[in-house]
Design a protein around this motif. Structure first.
Motif, PDB file in Angstrom:
ATOM      1  N   PHE A 123       0.842  -1.199   0.000  1.00  0.00           N
ATOM      2  CA  PHE A 123       0.000   0.000   0.000  1.00  0.00           C
ATOM      3  C   PHE A 123       0.876   1.247   0.000  1.00  0.00           C
ATOM      4  O   PHE A 123       0.571   2.224  -0.701  1.00  0.00           O
ATOM      5  CB  PHE A 123      -0.894   0.017   1.235  1.00  0.00           C
ATOM      6  CG  PHE A 123      -2.019  -0.962   1.206  1.00  0.00           C
ATOM      7  CD1 PHE A 123      -2.205  -1.797   0.130  1.00  0.00           C
ATOM      8  CD2 PHE A 123      -2.898  -1.054   2.263  1.00  0.00           C
ATOM      9  CE1 PHE A 123      -3.229  -2.713   0.100  1.00  0.00           C
ATOM     10  CE2 PHE A 123      -3.938  -1.961   2.249  1.00  0.00           C
ATOM     11  CZ  PHE A 123      -4.100  -2.783   1.170  1.00  0.00           C
ATOM     12  N   CYS A 151       3.858   1.467  -1.257  1.00  0.00           N
ATOM     13  CA  CYS A 151       4.434   1.596  -2.599  1.00  0.00           C
ATOM     14  C   CYS A 151       3.437   2.201  -3.570  1.00  0.00           C
ATOM     15  O   CYS A 151       3.829   2.869  -4.517  1.00  0.00           O
ATOM     16  CB  CYS A 151       4.872   0.241  -3.127  1.00  0.00           C
ATOM     17  SG  CYS A 151       6.310  -0.395  -2.331  1.00  0.00           S
ATOM     18  N   LEU A 152       2.137   1.926  -3.361  1.00  0.00           N
ATOM     19  CA  LEU A 152       1.115   2.496  -4.242  1.00  0.00           C
ATOM     20  C   LEU A 152       0.736   3.903  -3.799  1.00  0.00           C
ATOM     21  O   LEU A 152      -0.296   4.417  -4.225  1.00  0.00           O
ATOM     22  CB  LEU A 152      -0.112   1.600  -4.257  1.00  0.00           C
ATOM     23  CG  LEU A 152       0.038   0.290  -5.005  1.00  0.00           C
ATOM     24  CD1 LEU A 152      -1.154  -0.591  -4.788  1.00  0.00           C
ATOM     25  CD2 LEU A 152       0.204   0.558  -6.474  1.00  0.00           C
ATOM     26  N   ALA A 169      -0.481   4.998  -1.007  1.00  0.00           N
ATOM     27  CA  ALA A 169      -1.682   5.131  -0.176  1.00  0.00           C
ATOM     28  C   ALA A 169      -1.199   5.085   1.268  1.00  0.00           C
ATOM     29  O   ALA A 169      -1.324   4.073   1.951  1.00  0.00           O
ATOM     30  CB  ALA A 169      -2.676   4.025  -0.462  1.00  0.00           C
ATOM     31  N   ARG A 198      -5.398   4.565  -7.792  1.00  0.00           N
ATOM     32  CA  ARG A 198      -4.189   5.234  -8.226  1.00  0.00           C
ATOM     33  C   ARG A 198      -4.180   5.440  -9.728  1.00  0.00           C
ATOM     34  O   ARG A 198      -3.696   6.452 -10.226  1.00  0.00           O
ATOM     35  CB  ARG A 198      -2.983   4.394  -7.803  1.00  0.00           C
ATOM     36  CG  ARG A 198      -1.652   4.991  -8.115  1.00  0.00           C
ATOM     37  CD  ARG A 198      -0.593   3.967  -7.774  1.00  0.00           C
ATOM     38  NE  ARG A 198       0.590   4.164  -8.562  1.00  0.00           N
ATOM     39  CZ  ARG A 198       1.591   4.919  -8.177  1.00  0.00           C
ATOM     40  NH1 ARG A 198       1.531   5.549  -7.038  1.00  0.00           N
ATOM     41  NH2 ARG A 198       2.652   5.057  -8.932  1.00  0.00           N
ATOM     42  N   GLN A 256      -9.660   4.486  -2.394  1.00  0.00           N
ATOM     43  CA  GLN A 256      -9.008   4.393  -1.086  1.00  0.00           C
ATOM     44  C   GLN A 256     -10.029   4.516   0.035  1.00  0.00           C
ATOM     45  O   GLN A 256      -9.945   3.813   1.042  1.00  0.00           O
ATOM     46  CB  GLN A 256      -7.946   5.467  -0.957  1.00  0.00           C
ATOM     47  CG  GLN A 256      -6.859   5.306  -1.992  1.00  0.00           C
ATOM     48  CD  GLN A 256      -5.663   6.176  -1.707  1.00  0.00           C
ATOM     49  OE1 GLN A 256      -5.507   6.679  -0.611  1.00  0.00           O
ATOM     50  NE2 GLN A 256      -4.821   6.343  -2.705  1.00  0.00           N
TER      51      GLN A 256
END
Lengths: 184, 100
Positions: free
Chosen positions: A51, A53-54, A56, B51, B59
């Motif tokens: 997460f 790395c993405l 978030a 993303r 999210q």
């Protein structure tokens, strides 16, 4: 050596994802339930790294708090409460294993065939945006938690309230279900 | 940068490991953990699509999924404890009262 490190750094998500899958496989295959829970903990920490790395960041930290901090401890307590040692002589795997393995392989092959058509090969990296009436006083790319909370309260207010009711129901339900009958 | 295909590959692998855990293990605790694993794979997909599209809704929804997963684990573990009290076993094959 240096080039190797650079390559790994560029593919950090893939490394963490494969480590998470390895932890998950160890969880499914390990004999002892405590080892299973510890592999699950490792897998959850690696998913939190995915997460991050993405980009978030808030969800990565929430994943660490909820799963590694709460759920794994809950599982460990139940493993402690439930005496598993007397079933050691029994078989580890269920009766339907010889049917389910080919089924899983067929499902994986179907999914691989779908992905072979390169449906989603776009390099996925668009900066986060919010609707203009929510952005005021906020730099969306730098403040992940604030952006997610504004999106949450703008679009998911009713699901959030329903979730709070469901958490209350599950609290009461867990108390009722796990209550010992001698007390009652 | 991370392409969406890589994320989909990792999350599908994790999902199928969870399916395998649900189908082949006898221990109810491990079945519950595998269900959690499948929910996490879905969360990974939600975040990846958020993303890619650049919106925060994915999210936010992943956060809601985490809350539902916590509620589900609480109920599931209470059921496991109640099952152990009543039937003295948590092996899925031994719980066959509904077997016609």
């Amino acid at each position: 050596m240096n080039a190797l490190f650079i390559t790994i750094g560029q593919n950090l998500f893939f490394v963490f994802g494969l480590l998470a899958c390895a932890g998950a496989a160890a969880m499914v295959l390990s004999k002892s339930a405590v080892h299973s829970v510890l592999s699950f903990l490792f897998s959850m920490i690696m998913v939190a790294a995915c997460f991050l790395c993405l980009s978030a960041e808030f969800l990565g930290m929430a994943q660490l708090l909820i799963y590694a901090g709460g759920i794994v401890v809950l599982f460990l307590f139940v493993v402690m409460l439930v005496e598993l040692t007397k079933y050691k002589e029994k078989s580890l795997f269920a009766l339907q294993t010889k049917w389910s393995i080919p089924l899983i392989l067929v499902a994986m092959a179907t999914f691989a065939y779908t992905m072979k058509s390169n449906l989603f090969n776009a390099p996925a990296s668009v900066a986060l945006t919010l609707p203009p009436d929510l952005v005021q006083g906020l730099s969306v790319s730098a403040q992940n938690a604030q952006s997610v909370s504004r999106g949450l309260f703008a679009g998911f207010l009713l699901p959030l309230e329903i979730l709070s009711v469901i958490l209350l129901v599950s609290l009461v339900g867990a108390l009722v279900l796990a209550k010992s009958e001698r007390v009652a | 940068m991370i392409s969406l295909n890589v994320v989909l590959f990792v999350s599908s692998l994790m999902f199928f490991i969870g399916v395998a855990g649900v189908l082949i293990r006898r221990n109810v605790l491990i079945i519950l953990m595998s269900v959690e694993l499948m929910l996490n794979a879905a969360n990974l997909n939600l975040i990846a699509f958020s993303r890619q599209s650049g919106t925060v809704e994915g999210q936010a929804f992943a956060l809601l999924v985490m809350g539902f997963a916590a509620a589900e684990v609480a109920i599931g573990l209470a059921l496991v404890v109640a099952l152990y009290r009543r039937k003295d076993t948590i092996q899925a094959d031994d719980i066959n009262l509904l077997n016609g």
